[in-house]
Design a protein around this motif. Structure first.
Motif, PDB file in Angstrom:
ATOM      1  N   GLY A   1       3.253   8.009  14.868  1.00  0.00           N
ATOM      2  CA  GLY A   1       3.600   9.188  14.072  1.00  0.00           C
ATOM      3  C   GLY A   1       4.140   8.905  12.680  1.00  0.00           C
ATOM      4  O   GLY A   1       4.395   9.818  11.921  1.00  0.00           O
ATOM      5  N   SER A   2       4.343   7.634  12.348  1.00  0.00           N
ATOM      6  CA  SER A   2       4.880   7.312  11.028  1.00  0.00           C
ATOM      7  C   SER A   2       3.778   6.823  10.098  1.00  0.00           C
ATOM      8  O   SER A   2       3.109   5.834  10.368  1.00  0.00           O
ATOM      9  CB  SER A   2       5.972   6.242  11.153  1.00  0.00           C
ATOM     10  N   SER A   3       3.601   7.538   8.999  1.00  0.00           N
ATOM     11  CA  SER A   3       2.561   7.157   8.057  1.00  0.00           C
ATOM     12  C   SER A   3       2.909   5.819   7.408  1.00  0.00           C
ATOM     13  O   SER A   3       2.044   4.984   7.201  1.00  0.00           O
ATOM     14  CB  SER A   3       2.385   8.236   6.998  1.00  0.00           C
ATOM     15  N   ARG A   4       4.183   5.625   7.100  1.00  0.00           N
ATOM     16  CA  ARG A   4       4.541   4.355   6.466  1.00  0.00           C
ATOM     17  C   ARG A   4       4.219   3.177   7.376  1.00  0.00           C
ATOM     18  O   ARG A   4       3.660   2.183   6.951  1.00  0.00           O
ATOM     19  CB  ARG A   4       6.000   4.302   6.059  1.00  0.00           C
ATOM     20  N   ASP A   5       4.589   3.296   8.659  1.00  0.00           N
ATOM     21  CA  ASP A   5       4.297   2.203   9.588  1.00  0.00           C
ATOM     22  C   ASP A   5       2.800   1.944   9.657  1.00  0.00           C
ATOM     23  O   ASP A   5       2.355   0.804   9.668  1.00  0.00           O
ATOM     24  CB  ASP A   5       4.831   2.514  10.991  1.00  0.00           C
ATOM     25  N   ALA A   6       2.014   3.019   9.683  1.00  0.00           N
ATOM     26  CA  ALA A   6       0.556   2.860   9.735  1.00  0.00           C
ATOM     27  C   ALA A   6       0.066   2.144   8.480  1.00  0.00           C
ATOM     28  O   ALA A   6      -0.770   1.244   8.555  1.00  0.00           O
ATOM     29  CB  ALA A   6      -0.121   4.224   9.862  1.00  0.00           C
TER      30      ALA A   6
ATOM     31  N   LEU B   1       0.804  -1.229   0.000  1.00  0.00           N
ATOM     32  CA  LEU B   1       0.000   0.000   0.000  1.00  0.00           C
ATOM     33  C   LEU B   1       0.831   1.269   0.000  1.00  0.00           C
ATOM     34  O   LEU B   1       0.527   2.213  -0.715  1.00  0.00           O
ATOM     35  CB  LEU B   1      -0.935   0.020   1.216  1.00  0.00           C
ATOM     36  N   TYR B   2       1.886   1.309   0.822  1.00  0.00           N
ATOM     37  CA  TYR B   2       2.571   2.597   0.918  1.00  0.00           C
ATOM     38  C   TYR B   2       3.327   2.943  -0.357  1.00  0.00           C
ATOM     39  O   TYR B   2       3.644   4.096  -0.601  1.00  0.00           O
ATOM     40  CB  TYR B   2       3.456   2.693   2.170  1.00  0.00           C
ATOM     41  N   ARG B   3       3.600   1.919  -1.195  1.00  0.00           N
ATOM     42  CA  ARG B   3       4.191   2.245  -2.497  1.00  0.00           C
ATOM     43  C   ARG B   3       3.094   2.664  -3.459  1.00  0.00           C
ATOM     44  O   ARG B   3       3.214   3.633  -4.184  1.00  0.00           O
ATOM     45  CB  ARG B   3       4.932   1.048  -3.063  1.00  0.00           C
ATOM     46  N   LYS B   4       2.021   1.903  -3.432  1.00  0.00           N
ATOM     47  CA  LYS B   4       0.917   2.183  -4.341  1.00  0.00           C
ATOM     48  C   LYS B   4       0.386   3.602  -4.133  1.00  0.00           C
ATOM     49  O   LYS B   4       0.035   4.283  -5.086  1.00  0.00           O
ATOM     50  CB  LYS B   4      -0.189   1.156  -4.095  1.00  0.00           C
ATOM     51  N   TYR B   5       0.316   4.033  -2.887  1.00  0.00           N
ATOM     52  CA  TYR B   5      -0.306   5.332  -2.592  1.00  0.00           C
ATOM     53  C   TYR B   5       0.689   6.442  -2.300  1.00  0.00           C
ATOM     54  O   TYR B   5       0.330   7.475  -1.764  1.00  0.00           O
ATOM     55  CB  TYR B   5      -1.311   5.179  -1.445  1.00  0.00           C
ATOM     56  N   ARG B   6       1.954   6.231  -2.638  1.00  0.00           N
ATOM     57  CA  ARG B   6       2.915   7.304  -2.411  1.00  0.00           C
ATOM     58  C   ARG B   6       2.415   8.558  -3.125  1.00  0.00           C
ATOM     59  O   ARG B   6       2.120   8.519  -4.325  1.00  0.00           O
ATOM     60  CB  ARG B   6       4.292   6.907  -2.944  1.00  0.00           C
TER      61      ARG B   6
ATOM     62  N   LEU C   1      18.541  19.608   3.095  1.00  0.00           N
ATOM     63  CA  LEU C   1      18.680  18.528   4.057  1.00  0.00           C
ATOM     64  C   LEU C   1      17.318  18.301   4.705  1.00  0.00           C
ATOM     65  O   LEU C   1      16.767  19.205   5.338  1.00  0.00           O
ATOM     66  CB  LEU C   1      19.732  18.898   5.121  1.00  0.00           C
ATOM     67  N   PHE C   2      16.765  17.138   4.468  1.00  0.00           N
ATOM     68  CA  PHE C   2      15.473  16.763   5.059  1.00  0.00           C
ATOM     69  C   PHE C   2      15.756  15.835   6.227  1.00  0.00           C
ATOM     70  O   PHE C   2      16.308  14.753   6.039  1.00  0.00           O
ATOM     71  CB  PHE C   2      14.603  16.001   4.044  1.00  0.00           C
ATOM     72  N   TYR C   3      15.357  16.250   7.435  1.00  0.00           N
ATOM     73  CA  TYR C   3      15.621  15.356   8.557  1.00  0.00           C
ATOM     74  C   TYR C   3      14.381  15.199   9.429  1.00  0.00           C
ATOM     75  O   TYR C   3      13.504  16.057   9.455  1.00  0.00           O
ATOM     76  CB  TYR C   3      16.814  15.849   9.383  1.00  0.00           C
ATOM     77  N   GLY C   4      14.327  14.080  10.133  1.00  0.00           N
ATOM     78  CA  GLY C   4      13.186  13.801  11.001  1.00  0.00           C
ATOM     79  C   GLY C   4      12.889  12.308  11.028  1.00  0.00           C
ATOM     80  O   GLY C   4      13.536  11.528  10.326  1.00  0.00           O
ATOM     81  N   THR C   5      11.892  11.938  11.838  1.00  0.00           N
ATOM     82  CA  THR C   5      11.643  10.507  12.072  1.00  0.00           C
ATOM     83  C   THR C   5      11.217   9.760  10.821  1.00  0.00           C
ATOM     84  O   THR C   5      10.867  10.351   9.818  1.00  0.00           O
ATOM     85  CB  THR C   5      10.568  10.265  13.153  1.00  0.00           C
ATOM     86  N   ARG C   6      11.183   8.456  10.933  1.00  0.00           N
ATOM     87  CA  ARG C   6      10.961   7.584   9.776  1.00  0.00           C
ATOM     88  C   ARG C   6       9.507   7.629   9.279  1.00  0.00           C
ATOM     89  O   ARG C   6       8.569   7.827  10.060  1.00  0.00           O
ATOM     90  CB  ARG C   6      11.334   6.151  10.128  1.00  0.00           C
ATOM     91  N   GLY C   7       9.412   7.445   7.976  1.00  0.00           N
ATOM     92  CA  GLY C   7       8.083   7.291   7.388  1.00  0.00           C
ATOM     93  C   GLY C   7       7.170   8.497   7.465  1.00  0.00           C
ATOM     94  O   GLY C   7       5.967   8.357   7.607  1.00  0.00           O
ATOM     95  N   VAL C   8       7.740   9.705   7.362  1.00  0.00           N
ATOM     96  CA  VAL C   8       6.897  10.900   7.459  1.00  0.00           C
ATOM     97  C   VAL C   8       6.949  11.773   6.203  1.00  0.00           C
ATOM     98  O   VAL C   8       6.462  12.892   6.208  1.00  0.00           O
ATOM     99  CB  VAL C   8       7.256  11.751   8.702  1.00  0.00           C
ATOM    100  N   GLY C   9       7.560  11.258   5.153  1.00  0.00           N
ATOM    101  CA  GLY C   9       7.478  11.965   3.872  1.00  0.00           C
ATOM    102  C   GLY C   9       8.769  12.535   3.293  1.00  0.00           C
ATOM    103  O   GLY C   9       8.715  13.248   2.288  1.00  0.00           O
ATOM    104  N   LYS C  10       9.921  12.220   3.872  1.00  0.00           N
ATOM    105  CA  LYS C  10      11.160  12.811   3.360  1.00  0.00           C
ATOM    106  C   LYS C  10      11.457  12.385   1.923  1.00  0.00           C
ATOM    107  O   LYS C  10      11.619  13.230   1.044  1.00  0.00           O
ATOM    108  CB  LYS C  10      12.345  12.426   4.279  1.00  0.00           C
ATOM    109  N   THR C  11      11.513  11.089   1.704  1.00  0.00           N
ATOM    110  CA  THR C  11      11.805  10.604   0.352  1.00  0.00           C
ATOM    111  C   THR C  11      10.691  11.006  -0.613  1.00  0.00           C
ATOM    112  O   THR C  11      10.957  11.406  -1.756  1.00  0.00           O
ATOM    113  CB  THR C  11      11.973   9.067   0.365  1.00  0.00           C
ATOM    114  N   THR C  12       9.464  10.949  -0.142  1.00  0.00           N
ATOM    115  CA  THR C  12       8.330  11.301  -0.991  1.00  0.00           C
ATOM    116  C   THR C  12       8.441  12.753  -1.468  1.00  0.00           C
ATOM    117  O   THR C  12       8.290  13.047  -2.659  1.00  0.00           O
ATOM    118  CB  THR C  12       7.013  11.131  -0.203  1.00  0.00           C
TER     119      THR C  12
END
Ligand SMILES: Nc1ncnc2c1ncn2[C@@H]1O[C@H](COP(=O)(O)OP(=O)(O)OP(=O)(O)O)[C@@H](O)[C@H]1O
Ligand SMILES: [Mg+2]
Ligand SMILES: [Zn+2]
Length: 363
Positions: free
Chosen positions: A212-217, A4-9, A40-51
């Motif tokens: 707090g992580s969208s990817r984990d959710a 899902l998280y790839r499909k809905y990126r 520089l994008f920093y912060g916790t995992r799965g919150v949109g940096k790569t996106t």
């Protein structure tokens, strides 16, 4: 079912949830054509940096985007290739895989060659804190004089491990954890796109577990849908995630308030019979008692921070009023000690039972 998280990126900035400051600043810069050469994008995992890094790459190279606009069109060949993951002018380097030595060397050699068919060559360096010292220094050299056609986007979960000399050359953006309602909204969107029905509470439980992580959710949602494809129910989610809900600990606390020793012990016995993990329950209880103490001291503390649902916040405040600050400190200490003993106890639930008795006897 696809991941899902790839499909809905998100394919446009408008689909991003949260990160308002980052989105606003970047989209303004794109509209005005004021692009930095290093971010520089920093912060916790799965919150949109790569996106967001990919969205930025897509927007600057989009062939249909006009001045004053910021959304990529997702139709032109450049957008298409980025969406498909095979754009020649978007170079993604994963610093974690081999700590980036070869990649940075290649980067230094290729950096001055103009982009193949786009305006910009965009380098996304993921897990940038994992670069070796050697690779970091090589990167620093490049960042000192980046060619006009290059944009670097460094992403990391560990800001403190980035060389300060590198960080200072970048425009920095902090990515925040997403709030419970933000994640729930995103899960609702995915469920409805997938044609899956879900109880609101079920999604809240998933969102809370994701911290707090969208990817984990989204990966949790994926697991749940795999097991329960038509309708997502609270009860099943709890079972699947093995979570001890807030409600189950606040119920125990309610017995403390009413000084119902017998009922409290019956209740504990009943939940452990059902197979709830004693240690998890104990951790959850301690964290809840801590929350009670925190709202006691600062009643507004959880109003802004959306880790609780509205009902939970109200319940927390109601229960908080039943205890003095000293009571709460005392109870916390008793359960902290019990927590230590659980690991070694022959009967893991016994320390919790003794603690419960001690608490109720002393209130
Ligand atoms: N702010 C957001 N808005 C919408 N979806 C998001 C957001 N953040 C994460 N997601 C979802 O989570 C997935 C992973 O996000 P992404 O790869 O951007 O995270 P990241 O911050 O780069 O994480 P990591 O630090 O682990 O690399 C996305 O494909 C998307 O489905
Ligand atoms: Mg990432
Ligand atoms: Zn385009």
């Amino acid at each position: 079912m696809p991941v899902l998280y790839r499909k809905y990126r998100p394919k446009t900035f408008s689909e991003i949830i949260g990160q308002e400051y980052v989105v606003k600043t970047l989209t303004n810069a794109i509209s005005m054509g004021r692009i930095s050469h290093a971010y520089l994008f920093y912060g916790t995992r799965g919150v949109g940096k790569t996106t967001i890094a990919r969205l930025l790459a897509k927007a600057v190279n989009c062939q249909n985007r006009k001045d004053g606009e910021y959304e990529p069109c997702n139709q032109c060949i450049s957008c298409y290739e980025i969406n498909e993951g095979n754009a020649l002018d978007l170079i993604e380097i994963d610093a974690a895989s081999n700590r980036g030595i070869d990649e940075i060397r290649n980067l230094k050699e290729g950096i001055n060659i103009v982009p193949v068919k786009s305006k910009y060559k965009v380098y996304i360096i993921d897990e940038a804190h994992q670069l070796t010292k050697e690779a970091s220094n090589a990167l620093l050299k490049t960042l000192e004089e980046p060619p006009q056609h290059a944009i670097f986007i460094l992403c990391t979960t560990e800001f403190s491990k980035i060389l300060p000399t590198i960080a200072s050359r970048c425009q920095r953006f902090e990515f925040k954890k997403l709030t419970l309602p933000q994640i729930v909204k995103r899960l609702e969107f995915i469920c409805s796109s997938e044609g899956v029905k879900a109880e609101e509470e079920a999604l809240e439980i998933i969102a809370r577990a994701a911290e707090g992580s969208s990817r984990d959710a989204e990966s949790l949602l994926n697991e749940v849908i795999n097991l329960q494809p038509d309708i997502i129910k609270k009860k099943t989610v709890e079972e699947i995630l093995g979570i001890v809900g807030v409600e189950s600990v606040s119920r125990l606390v309610e017995f403390f308030i009413k000084k119902e020793k017998k009922k409290a012990l019956e209740y504990l016995d009943q939940i452990f019979q059902r197979g709830i993990d004693v240690e998890n329950f104990s951790k959850r209880l301690i964290s809840y008692l801590r929350d009670l103490l925190l709202v006691k001291i600062n009643p507004e503390i959880f109003d802004k921070n959306n880790i609780f649902t509205k009902e939970e916040r109200e319940e927390l405040k109601r229960q908080m009023k039943e205890f003095s600050e000293d009571d709460l400190k005392k109870i916390l200490k008793i359960f902290l000690e019990a927590q230590q003993e659980i690991k070694w106890a022959e009967l893991p639930q016994l320390p919790l039972e003794l603690a419960t008795i001690e608490v109720i006897d002393n209130l």
